[in-house]
Motif scaffolding. Structure first.
Motif, PDB file in Angstrom:
ATOM      1  N   CYS A   1      69.358  10.504  21.039  1.00  0.00           N
ATOM      2  CA  CYS A   1      69.422   9.097  21.434  1.00  0.00           C
ATOM      3  C   CYS A   1      69.231   8.232  20.192  1.00  0.00           C
ATOM      4  N   VAL A   2      70.133   7.298  19.993  1.00  0.00           N
ATOM      5  CA  VAL A   2      70.029   6.443  18.803  1.00  0.00           C
ATOM      6  C   VAL A   2      70.156   4.977  19.214  1.00  0.00           C
ATOM      7  N   LYS A   3      69.613   4.103  18.375  1.00  0.00           N
ATOM      8  CA  LYS A   3      69.631   2.673  18.698  1.00  0.00           C
ATOM      9  C   LYS A   3      70.001   1.848  17.464  1.00  0.00           C
TER      10      LYS A   3
ATOM     11  N   ASN B   1      68.249   2.753  13.770  1.00  0.00           N
ATOM     12  CA  ASN B   1      66.801   2.870  13.731  1.00  0.00           C
ATOM     13  C   ASN B   1      66.403   4.012  12.795  1.00  0.00           C
TER      14      ASN B   1
ATOM     15  N   ASP C   1      65.742   7.478  14.045  1.00  0.00           N
ATOM     16  CA  ASP C   1      66.862   8.194  14.661  1.00  0.00           C
ATOM     17  C   ASP C   1      67.649   9.005  13.636  1.00  0.00           C
TER      18      ASP C   1
ATOM     19  N   THR D   1      74.083   6.194  22.780  1.00  0.00           N
ATOM     20  CA  THR D   1      73.331   4.950  22.711  1.00  0.00           C
ATOM     21  C   THR D   1      73.647   4.068  23.910  1.00  0.00           C
ATOM     22  N   VAL D   2      72.664   3.258  24.282  1.00  0.00           N
ATOM     23  CA  VAL D   2      72.870   2.201  25.262  1.00  0.00           C
ATOM     24  C   VAL D   2      72.959   0.907  24.467  1.00  0.00           C
TER      25      VAL D   2
ATOM     26  N   ILE E   1      66.320   1.585  30.068  1.00  0.00           N
ATOM     27  CA  ILE E   1      67.087   2.376  29.092  1.00  0.00           C
ATOM     28  C   ILE E   1      67.013   3.866  29.447  1.00  0.00           C
TER      29      ILE E   1
ATOM     30  N   SER F   1      64.767  11.964  20.517  1.00  0.00           N
ATOM     31  CA  SER F   1      64.783  10.518  20.321  1.00  0.00           C
ATOM     32  C   SER F   1      64.018  10.248  19.036  1.00  0.00           C
ATOM     33  N   GLY F   2      64.023   8.999  18.594  1.00  0.00           N
ATOM     34  CA  GLY F   2      63.148   8.631  17.489  1.00  0.00           C
ATOM     35  C   GLY F   2      61.751   8.380  18.042  1.00  0.00           C
TER      36      GLY F   2
ATOM     37  N   GLN G   1      59.857   5.835  17.478  1.00  0.00           N
ATOM     38  CA  GLN G   1      59.815   4.446  17.938  1.00  0.00           C
ATOM     39  C   GLN G   1      60.996   3.712  17.336  1.00  0.00           C
ATOM     40  N   ALA G   2      61.268   2.522  17.867  1.00  0.00           N
ATOM     41  CA  ALA G   2      62.370   1.722  17.337  1.00  0.00           C
ATOM     42  C   ALA G   2      61.869   0.328  16.983  1.00  0.00           C
TER      43      ALA G   2
ATOM     44  N   ALA H   1      57.678   0.342  20.405  1.00  0.00           N
ATOM     45  CA  ALA H   1      57.141   0.783  21.688  1.00  0.00           C
ATOM     46  C   ALA H   1      56.909   2.294  21.731  1.00  0.00           C
ATOM     47  N   GLY H   2      57.887   3.057  21.288  1.00  0.00           N
ATOM     48  CA  GLY H   2      57.757   4.516  21.362  1.00  0.00           C
ATOM     49  C   GLY H   2      57.720   5.016  22.783  1.00  0.00           C
ATOM     50  N   GLN H   3      58.611   4.506  23.610  1.00  0.00           N
ATOM     51  CA  GLN H   3      58.514   4.783  25.043  1.00  0.00           C
ATOM     52  C   GLN H   3      59.681   5.544  25.648  1.00  0.00           C
ATOM     53  N   VAL H   4      60.891   5.339  25.136  1.00  0.00           N
ATOM     54  CA  VAL H   4      62.075   5.828  25.855  1.00  0.00           C
ATOM     55  C   VAL H   4      62.082   7.357  25.988  1.00  0.00           C
TER      56      VAL H   4
HETATM   57  N1  LIG Z   1      69.249   1.410  23.675  1.00  0.00           N
HETATM   58  C1  LIG Z   1      68.977   2.683  23.365  1.00  0.00           C
HETATM   59  N2  LIG Z   1      69.937   3.616  23.385  1.00  0.00           N
HETATM   60  C2  LIG Z   1      69.678   4.915  23.084  1.00  0.00           C
HETATM   61  N3  LIG Z   1      68.471   5.343  22.722  1.00  0.00           N
HETATM   62  C3  LIG Z   1      67.466   4.453  22.674  1.00  0.00           C
HETATM   63  C4  LIG Z   1      67.648   3.082  22.989  1.00  0.00           C
HETATM   64  N4  LIG Z   1      66.463   2.462  22.850  1.00  0.00           N
HETATM   65  C5  LIG Z   1      65.580   3.388  22.431  1.00  0.00           C
HETATM   66  N5  LIG Z   1      66.176   4.596  22.331  1.00  0.00           N
HETATM   67  C6  LIG Z   1      65.592   5.878  21.879  1.00  0.00           C
HETATM   68  O1  LIG Z   1      64.202   5.829  22.024  1.00  0.00           O
HETATM   69  C7  LIG Z   1      63.560   5.930  20.754  1.00  0.00           C
HETATM   70  C8  LIG Z   1      62.302   5.124  20.755  1.00  0.00           C
HETATM   71  O2  LIG Z   1      62.599   3.766  20.998  1.00  0.00           O
HETATM   72  P1  LIG Z   1      61.575   2.801  21.752  1.00  0.00           P
HETATM   73  O3  LIG Z   1      61.073   3.543  22.907  1.00  0.00           O
HETATM   74  O4  LIG Z   1      62.426   1.614  22.090  1.00  0.00           O
HETATM   75  O5  LIG Z   1      60.518   2.507  20.747  1.00  0.00           O
HETATM   76  C9  LIG Z   1      64.614   5.477  19.757  1.00  0.00           C
HETATM   77  O6  LIG Z   1      64.356   6.020  18.484  1.00  0.00           O
HETATM   78  C10 LIG Z   1      65.869   6.070  20.396  1.00  0.00           C
HETATM   79  O7  LIG Z   1      65.953   7.453  20.139  1.00  0.00           O
END
Ligand SMILES: Nc1ncnc2c1ncn2[C@@H]1O[C@H](COP(=O)(O)O)[C@@H](O)[C@H]1O
Ligand SMILES: Cc1cc2nc3c(=O)[nH]c(=O)nc-3n(C[C@H](O)[C@H](O)[C@H](O)COP(=O)(O)OP(=O)(O)OC[C@H]3O[C@@H](n4cnc5c(N)ncnc54)[C@H](O)[C@@H]3O)c2cc1C
Lengths: 261, 322
Positions: free
Chosen positions: A6-8, A37, A40, A62-63, A99, A117-118, A120-121, A125-128
């Motif tokens: 998953c990439v953003k 990100n 990612d 990606t979304v 997401i 996934s990464g 955090q982005a 948040a570090g949640q997805v």
């Molecule tokens: N819109 C998105 N589309 C795809 N992957 C996402 C998206 N937003 C977050 N992620 C994945 O969730 C990870 C952590 O992001 P977050 O939870 O937004 O901090 C990112 O590094 C991506 O791997």
């Protein structure tokens, strides 16, 4: 091993000075430089290295909007085999769960052994990743800085406080969030990007994915950002001004007083 | 009245500092909230910390199970889902453990999730207003969290004022029997300690700390020369270690070393909370950054807007000339 990453697409913190727009409810996005990100890139590099070792393929997903396609291409130039763009006006304003819900719908159409996934982005948040794992009922480990693929199982190291590492054994399929430093992401040149410029990247909408539009987007979001603001954090630093020589003179006085010299 | 649950992590029989910060965070959510501490673990350590928490919390839930002797978030998540009532608002620290536990827990509890909250600005019916940061601290945002069907909220350590141990006179409730089946597909194997490097940055009174602003491995020499002039040691932010330009033992931050120097020279470091989380003891912080909006200027004592690649050699020369 079939690996989904998953990439953003995010505003690049190294390249931008962030300003609020005139009404103060969003960043001034006109001149923002975007990139993948940071976390990612490490996830995609790790996926490529695993596939190089044990076979399989890497899909990046990606979304986002139309412009998010460029980050998929960049990761494909690194060596990912396929890209998938999930895009729909109904996805706009999704919170982390939105997401993850969208990603889950596509994951269930495929058959992946490992989802990365990464850590955090841009929103910090570090949640997805963790949400996606729970929705898929797969085991999860966050902040992974080591992966040893095995047969039906994998051993992963999680980086915890102080740089210590927690080793875990997990069943496949599973979801991992990747921490920076796990590898050294390869460089992508213009030539690499050109090579994948004409590769078809499928786009999928809410109806393609069978997602109820009300469960995602801002309508489905339980956590919503209402504004951006610049905090009033007291005085902040005393800014030294003048010519470099003058600044250095003032600084040296202060350093002497504080035991720095 | 809101019922708030505070998950208290501990190690070696000592609760993490957030134990004292969660009670003030809960008050900011709802002045009259009932707050229950929740602890998972095993044996004497768990019992000791649970008893201690009765001075801070009116109610302390403990869940004792040998499978949680090491806090494997996958196991803890199952236990919490089994024990917490529907609609619970749960506070968890935004640490490597909280990041592991929280997102999936919110899905399992069918509750909202809000990460890395640094402040609350009150509750309106079931809408809670929180403050967080984005883009490495470059901007702050207000978020609304719909807590009608519960919420998991991770709290940044250090963001809320600690409440010193009062006399809550609380009681410990043993919910071990309610935890249910705790088997998981992720088994904890072992802890591998961080490698010790050849330089101990924690011993130096003055640190010249470089971040991504150093731009290139070859430029590290410039920082070394300044450090030599100042009789200091070179430390760094995480990206420098990720790039393998310096060894891990020189990294300052939550996933690196905690340092307590007298003077901290932050050179080309943006000032993310994970970095600043390793800078303790209230040192005199000098920040040099070419971006006048860099968040580091909010926490530094002295700020200088310059290119470190020009500034460091000039400062080194001036110090050598003293
Ligand atoms: N819109 C998105 N589309 C795809 N992957 C996402 C998206 N937003 C977050 N992620 C994945 O969730 C990870 C952590 O992001 P977050 O939870 O937004 O901090 C990112 O590094 C991506 O791997
Ligand atoms: C779980 C977790 C744990 C983490 N642990 C740590 C940790 O222990 N330590 C840590 O440091 N980070 C840690 N991080 C990473 C952290 O979030 C930041 O990404 C990191 O601290 C950023 O490092 P930086 O400030 O050097 O880089 P950036 O944020 O990229 O900042 C570089 C700064 O340099 C400035 N600059 C650029 N060029 C110049 C120049 N020529 N002259 C002057 N200024 C210049 C820029 O304006 C910018 O402000 C962690 C992250 C996670 C998710």
């Amino acid at each position: 091993m079939e690996i989904l990453v998953c990439v953003k697409r995010v505003p690049d913190t190294a390249e931008n000075e962030f300003e609020l727009n005139s009404s103060g409810n969003d960043l001034d996005r006109d001149d923002l430089v975007y990139s993948v990100n940071e976390w990612d890139n490490y996830a995609v590099e790790e996926a490529i290295q695993i596939v190089d070792k044990v076979g399989g393929s890497v899909t990046v997903i990606t979304v986002g909007d139309d412009e998010s396609e460029e980050v998929l291409r960049r990761e494909m130039a690194m060596g990912a085999n396929h890209g998938i763009l999930l895009t729909d006006d109904a996805f706009e304003g999704s919170d982390g769960k939105g997401i993850a819900t969208i990603l889950k719908a596509e994951v269930e159409k495929g058959s992946y052994d490992l989802i990365l996934s990464g850590a955090q982005a841009d929103e910090g948040a570090g949640q997805v990743g963790g949400m996606l794992a729970a929705m898929l009922d797969m085991p999860y480990a966050s902040l992974v800085n080591k992966i040893e693929p095995g047969d039906g199982k994998i051993v992963v190291g999680r980086e915890i406080e102080g740089g210590n590492q927690e080793m875990n054994e997990m069943d496949l399929p599973c979801v991992l969030s990747i921490q920076t430093g796990i590898n050294e992401p390869r460089y992508v040149g213009i030539r690499g990007i050109r090579k994948v410029a004409s590769v078809e990247i499928p786009e999928k909408s809410a109806s393609d994915l069978g997602i109820d539009a009300a469960s995602v987007g801002s309508e489905g979001a339980l956590t919503k950002r209402v504004d951006y603001f610049v905090p009033d954090l007291g005085d902040g630093a005393e800014m030294l001004e003048g010519s470099t020589d003058e600044i250095i003179e003032k600084l040296i006085e202060k350093l002497k007083a504080k035991g720095g010299l | 009245m809101t019922h708030i649950y505070a998950y208290i992590p501990f190690s070696n029989g000592a609760a993490e500092d957030v134990a004292m910060e969660f009670s003030s965070a809960a008050k900011k959510i709802d002045e009259g909230a009932a707050v229950t501490a929740v602890l998972t673990g095993s044996g004497a350590d768990l019992e000791k910390v649970a008893q201690e928490m009765t001075s801070l919390y009116a109610e302390v839930i403990k869940i004792d199970n040998a499978d949680m002797a090491y806090p494997n978030a996958e196991v803890v998540r199952k236990a919490l889902v089994a024990v917490l009532p529907t609609g619970a608002v749960l506070l968890v620290p935004h640490t490597t453990f909280g990041m592991d536990l929280g997102p999936g827990l919110s899905v399992r509890m069918d509750a909202a999730y809000a990460a890395d909250i640094i402040d609350f600005e009150g509750m309106d019916a079931t809408t809670l207003k929180g403050v967080r940061q984005e883009l490495g601290g470059a901007v702050s945002t207000h978020v609304t969290i719909d807590v009608a069907s519960g919420a998991v909220i991770t709290i940044r350590p250090g963001a809320f004022a600690p409440v010193e141990g009062g006399a809550a006179g609380g009681c410990v409730i043993d919910k071990s029997g309610d935890a249910g089946d705790l088997s998981t597909n992720r088994k904890f194997l072992e802890l591998v300690e961080a490698e010790v490097g050849d330089v101990d940055i924690t011993k130096s009174d003055v640190l010249v700390s470089i971040g991504r602003g150093i731009e290139d491995e070859d430029n590290i020499e410039v920082a070394q020369e300044l450090a030599e002039a100042m009789n200091a040691v070179v430390s760094c932010s995480r990206p420098i270690v990720d790039a393998k330009w310096l060894e891990k033992s020189r990294q300052v931050g939550t996933s690196g070393q905690t340092v307590k120097p007298k003077v901290y020279m932050a050179m080309g470091i943006s000032g993310s909370f994970q970095h600043m989380g390793g800078v303790k003891g209230n040192p005199f912080i000098v920040a040099v950054n070419k971006n006048p909006k860099a968040p580091i200027f909010q926490v530094a004592d002295v700020g200088i807007v310059e290119d470190i690649l020009d500034f460091m050699p000039e400062l080194a020369e001036a110090v050598n000339d003293l």
